[in-house]
Write a protein that holds these residues in place. Structure first.
Motif, PDB file in Angstrom:
ATOM      1  N   UNK A 143      40.129  26.864  34.392  1.00  0.00           N
ATOM      2  CA  UNK A 143      40.694  28.173  34.723  1.00  0.00           C
ATOM      3  C   UNK A 143      39.991  29.292  33.959  1.00  0.00           C
ATOM      4  N   UNK A 144      39.667  28.998  32.695  1.00  0.00           N
ATOM      5  CA  UNK A 144      38.926  29.976  31.882  1.00  0.00           C
ATOM      6  C   UNK A 144      37.571  30.281  32.530  1.00  0.00           C
ATOM      7  N   UNK A 145      36.863  29.258  33.019  1.00  0.00           N
ATOM      8  CA  UNK A 145      35.542  29.448  33.624  1.00  0.00           C
ATOM      9  C   UNK A 145      35.638  30.291  34.889  1.00  0.00           C
ATOM     10  N   UNK A 146      36.674  30.031  35.696  1.00  0.00           N
ATOM     11  CA  UNK A 146      36.849  30.830  36.914  1.00  0.00           C
ATOM     12  C   UNK A 146      37.110  32.286  36.563  1.00  0.00           C
ATOM     13  N   UNK A 147      37.948  32.499  35.574  1.00  0.00           N
ATOM     14  CA  UNK A 147      38.276  33.865  35.162  1.00  0.00           C
ATOM     15  C   UNK A 147      37.053  34.587  34.605  1.00  0.00           C
ATOM     16  N   UNK A 148      36.268  33.872  33.793  1.00  0.00           N
ATOM     17  CA  UNK A 148      35.043  34.464  33.245  1.00  0.00           C
ATOM     18  C   UNK A 148      34.074  34.809  34.376  1.00  0.00           C
ATOM     19  N   UNK A 149      33.976  33.917  35.387  1.00  0.00           N
ATOM     20  CA  UNK A 149      33.094  34.179  36.519  1.00  0.00           C
ATOM     21  C   UNK A 149      33.480  35.434  37.270  1.00  0.00           C
ATOM     22  N   UNK A 150      34.770  35.639  37.461  1.00  0.00           N
ATOM     23  CA  UNK A 150      35.227  36.844  38.157  1.00  0.00           C
ATOM     24  C   UNK A 150      34.896  38.102  37.367  1.00  0.00           C
ATOM     25  N   UNK A 151      35.175  38.059  36.058  1.00  0.00           N
ATOM     26  CA  UNK A 151      34.879  39.221  35.208  1.00  0.00           C
ATOM     27  C   UNK A 151      33.376  39.514  35.174  1.00  0.00           C
ATOM     28  N   UNK A 152      32.576  38.463  34.986  1.00  0.00           N
ATOM     29  CA  UNK A 152      31.127  38.643  34.876  1.00  0.00           C
ATOM     30  C   UNK A 152      30.538  39.156  36.191  1.00  0.00           C
ATOM     31  N   UNK A 153      31.042  38.666  37.337  1.00  0.00           N
ATOM     32  CA  UNK A 153      30.527  39.116  38.625  1.00  0.00           C
ATOM     33  C   UNK A 153      30.814  40.594  38.850  1.00  0.00           C
ATOM     34  N   UNK A 154      31.999  41.061  38.412  1.00  0.00           N
ATOM     35  CA  UNK A 154      32.332  42.478  38.542  1.00  0.00           C
ATOM     36  C   UNK A 154      31.373  43.337  37.720  1.00  0.00           C
ATOM     37  N   UNK A 155      31.087  42.879  36.490  1.00  0.00           N
ATOM     38  CA  UNK A 155      30.144  43.631  35.651  1.00  0.00           C
ATOM     39  C   UNK A 155      28.761  43.656  36.305  1.00  0.00           C
ATOM     40  N   UNK A 156      28.323  42.508  36.819  1.00  0.00           N
ATOM     41  CA  UNK A 156      26.997  42.416  37.443  1.00  0.00           C
ATOM     42  C   UNK A 156      26.893  43.356  38.636  1.00  0.00           C
ATOM     43  N   UNK A 157      27.931  43.405  39.458  1.00  0.00           N
ATOM     44  CA  UNK A 157      27.915  44.317  40.597  1.00  0.00           C
ATOM     45  C   UNK A 157      27.843  45.768  40.143  1.00  0.00           C
ATOM     46  N   UNK A 158      28.483  46.064  39.049  1.00  0.00           N
ATOM     47  CA  UNK A 158      28.527  47.443  38.545  1.00  0.00           C
ATOM     48  C   UNK A 158      27.175  47.900  38.030  1.00  0.00           C
ATOM     49  N   UNK A 159      26.451  47.016  37.343  1.00  0.00           N
ATOM     50  CA  UNK A 159      25.186  47.438  36.712  1.00  0.00           C
ATOM     51  C   UNK A 159      23.962  46.983  37.509  1.00  0.00           C
ATOM     52  N   UNK A 160      24.181  46.376  38.696  1.00  0.00           N
ATOM     53  CA  UNK A 160      23.048  45.988  39.531  1.00  0.00           C
ATOM     54  C   UNK A 160      22.381  44.694  39.124  1.00  0.00           C
ATOM     55  N   UNK A 161      23.110  43.802  38.462  1.00  0.00           N
ATOM     56  CA  UNK A 161      22.568  42.486  38.112  1.00  0.00           C
ATOM     57  C   UNK A 161      22.907  41.493  39.226  1.00  0.00           C
ATOM     58  N   UNK A 162      22.546  40.227  39.038  1.00  0.00           N
ATOM     59  CA  UNK A 162      22.738  39.198  40.065  1.00  0.00           C
ATOM     60  C   UNK A 162      24.124  38.579  39.926  1.00  0.00           C
TER      61      UNK A 162
END
Length: 681
Positions: free
Chosen positions: A476-495
């Protein structure tokens, strides 16, 4: 914040990259057509299906082979072969006759010796020719020969000279001799008739050569810039002759070594300029690609392989150049790199191939349209179906471009040659092979596509399913981290897809000892029975255990990098601080509490480190208010920044500030943070 790794390239690396450019140029130059073969042909009575043909230089308009042969036949009728008159032959033969019949001819008076000698003299004076030559020439009774006697050459009709046979027969036509034919035949008078006209080979061949050279091979000249035929125009006999003359002249020019050397230098210069400009683009705008071997190797390989195949097809007249799916170049590069580099690579490839084509404009337009569509339709590759959709769109786009060119240059729809559309349809069908080739490119150059990342994100994968069963808290922690990290990546133009997949696997090492991690504990804490050092080692080991599992399940290197870097070279701080507080005066081996690292070296790895630390720490907050969440995020990210975790990756302060904003907003949503209402007094 990141180091300029491009400046750290050694002279050796730079020389190797220069060598890569030179090798690419040489391979393409080797594949360039060398036989002077023109890449089009004229078909009488059919529409001209190529671009408008304008004479690139002055060239003669050659006559057809039939016309030249007809003129040569006419010349042959005027040709007069040379024969030398041998005076010795007459004296020898007449002397032999008078000697053999010095006692007279039996049955005839002595006067017949002088009569026959006189007749032989007349034959030799007019000329006697070898039988085979005489029989060949007498077929045309109008033929004339040239008889050379001393310094004079006299023309004579073939009917005025003799062969040994005709002279012998003429001898018995004499009224005085014919009545004694039976007696004379016993004398074998043919033994005294021998050719005295000797064929003069040198003079004859020289004369024939001069006559043949007097035949003009050309009937006119096409001037440079002269329009020969328009696209769609019906090719008539005259136009066909001019085009065939151009093809012949092109082949003749290839035999001229000076022109061949000039062409070779020109081709080398053009290819070097195109490859050089592409290299400068990489060094200025894509330094991260330029300093990674797998990236530049793939880029140059794509350009060289497709260029060499196309040039060999043109040079050896194999099929049609439109059959080669050039759009694969931008597809592969867009999937693994970025749109701008994909466009540059595709353009360089198309321009190189166009250098070998007689009419490159149509090719450039059609293939550039294919490249644009391929790049635009693959902004983000998230499923296989997108590749099939791209293949269909590229096919329709190239056919539309070709149709536009046909309609622009064609005067009537009925004269347009639609056969090229078959090639474009086959080209589009070959683009469907992009998917299996994508897998090959991944394995060959060590890249990971979004499709592979999406497939790895499937929760039914063995390692993820096992983690959900034995370490549900970590899962569950990994899924939550993935969601948070993907939002940051979309915001700053990362993959985003890359960091989401990396987050799912970053803690797989915890599967080995799940109970030692708080998110998987339910009242029992095994660390109570361990020393601080042992506890730290168990916690740290989830990184090395994760790498071992990654090898076992054949995870890509890019995922292994997330496992190795998500704690960087930080410390297991809980046990490190506990140990220092409890044993303040004892020396401490900090390596026992330090993760093996390395620190993040890509933006995606830095994003995962931030999201991982914040998500884990947020679970220990006593209360979830906007201020407590903001303080937590600020404290953790500022601490990571101060400790130098992001020193080796190209993430900016602006990116980190955006990451803070995203993390605060997402955590507020997750924990339903609300504004505290004031109490009514």
């Amino acid at each position: 914040m990141s180091r300029n790794r491009f400046e750290d390239i050694t002279w050796h690396d730079l020389l190797v990259r220069i060598a890569l450019v030179i090798i690419s140029v040489l391979l393409i130059l080797w594949a360039m057509p060398r036989d002077g073969q023109v890449t089009f042909k004229a078909e009488k009575g059919k529409p001209w299906r190529y671009a408008d043909f304008v004479a690139p230089y002055d060239f003669p308009i050659y006559k057809s082979d039939a016309t030249i042969q007809e003129q040569r036949d006419s010349i042959m009728r005027q040709y007069e072969p040379y024969y030398g008159l041998s005076k010795d032959t007459e004296g020898k033969m007449v002397s032999k006759f008078t000697h053999d019949f010095a006692d007279g001819i039996p049955g005839l008076t002595p006067d017949f010796i002088s009569i026959i000698a006189n007749r032989l003299h007349q034959f030799y004076d007019e000329g006697i020719m070898a039988a085979a030559q005489y029989d060949e020439l007498i077929k045309d009774t109008t033929r004339i020969i040239r008889i050379v006697s001393g310094k004079q050459a006299v023309s004579e009709h073939i009917t005025n000279v003799w062969s040994p046979k005709s002279a012998y027969e003429q001898l018995f036509q004499d009224p005085l001799l014919s009545q004694h034919r039976a007696l004379l035949q016993r004398c074998n008078l043919n033994d005294y008739i021998s050719p005295n006209l000797i064929y003069d080979k040198e003079r004859s061949e020289s004369s024939l050569r001069n006559l043949q050279e007097s035949i003009p091979l050309a009937s006119g000249v096409a001037l440079r810039g002269q329009k020969i035929v328009d696209r769609g125009q019906i090719v008539d006999e005259k136009t066909e002759r001019i085009i065939e003359s151009f093809i012949k002249e092109s082949e003749l020019r290839q035999t001229d070594k000076s022109k061949l050397n000039t062409k070779l230098v020109g081709e080398a210069l053009l290819i070097l300029l195109l490859i050089g400009c592409f290299t400068i683009y990489l060094s200025l705008f894509r330094k991260d690609y330029f300093e990674r071997w797998r990236s530049i190797t793939m880029l140059y390989s794509m350009i060289v392989v497709f260029s060499v195949i196309a040039l060999q097809m043109v040079g050896h007249n194999i099929l049609h150049v439109y059959l080669l799916p050039f759009a694969m170049v931008p597809i592969f590069i867009r999937v693994f790199m970025d749109s701008r580099t994909a466009f540059m690579s595709h353009t360089v490839t198309v321009l190189i191939v166009a250098c070998a084509l007689q009419h490159p404009l149509d090719f450039i337009i059609i293939e550039e349209v294919a490249g644009f569509i391929a790049i635009f339709s693959l902004r983000e590759l998230s499923s296989r179906s997108q590749l099939f959709k791209t293949a269909i769109l590229v096919t329709l786009g190239t056919m539309a471009a070709n149709l536009g060119l046909d309609w622009k240059f064609g005067s009537d729809f009925s004269v347009i040659d639609y056969s090229e559309y078959n090639y474009l349809i086959v080209n589009g069908a070959m683009l469907f092979c992009s998917y299996p080739l994508l897998y090959l490119i991944e394995k060959l150059f060590g890249f990971t596509s979004n499709i592979t990342l999406i497939e790895l994100s499937d929760m039914s994968k063995d390692v993820l399913r096992r983690m959900s069963e034995v370490a549900p808290g970590t899962f569950q922690h990994s899924i939550q981290v993935g969601n948070l990290a993907a939002e940051i990546a979309n915001k700053i133009g990362a993959k985003a897809q890359l960091v989401r997949t990396g987050a799912l696997y970053h803690d797989i090492g915890k599967i080995q000892n799940p109970i030692y991690f708080t998110e998987n504990q339910s009242g029992v804490n095994p660390h109570e029975n361990l020393s601080y050092i042992d506890s730290a080692q168990v916690i740290i080991s989830h990184v090395t255990d994760g790498l071992k599992l990654a090898d076992k399940y054949n995870l890509p290197d890019v995922i292994k990098d997330f496992i190795a870097t998500h704690h960087g070279q930080g410390k297991a701080k809980y046990f490190y601080v506990k140990y220092k507080n409890e044993y303040p005066d004892e020396p401490i081996d900090e390596l026992l509490f330090t993760y093996p690292g390395p620190n993040p070296f890509t933006r995606e790895q830095a994003i995962l480190m931030m999201a991982d630390a914040v998500e884990a720490a947020s679970r220990s907050l006593p209360d979830y208010t906007e201020q407590s969440i903001r303080d937590l995020v600020e404290r953790i990210l500022d601490s990571q920044l101060a400790e130098g975790y992001f020193r080796d990756c190209p993430i900016t302060f602006r990116d980190i500030q955006y990451a803070k904003t995203v993390l605060i907003e997402k955590l507020k949503t997750i924990y339903h943070t609300r504004i505290s209402y004031p109490e009514l007094k």
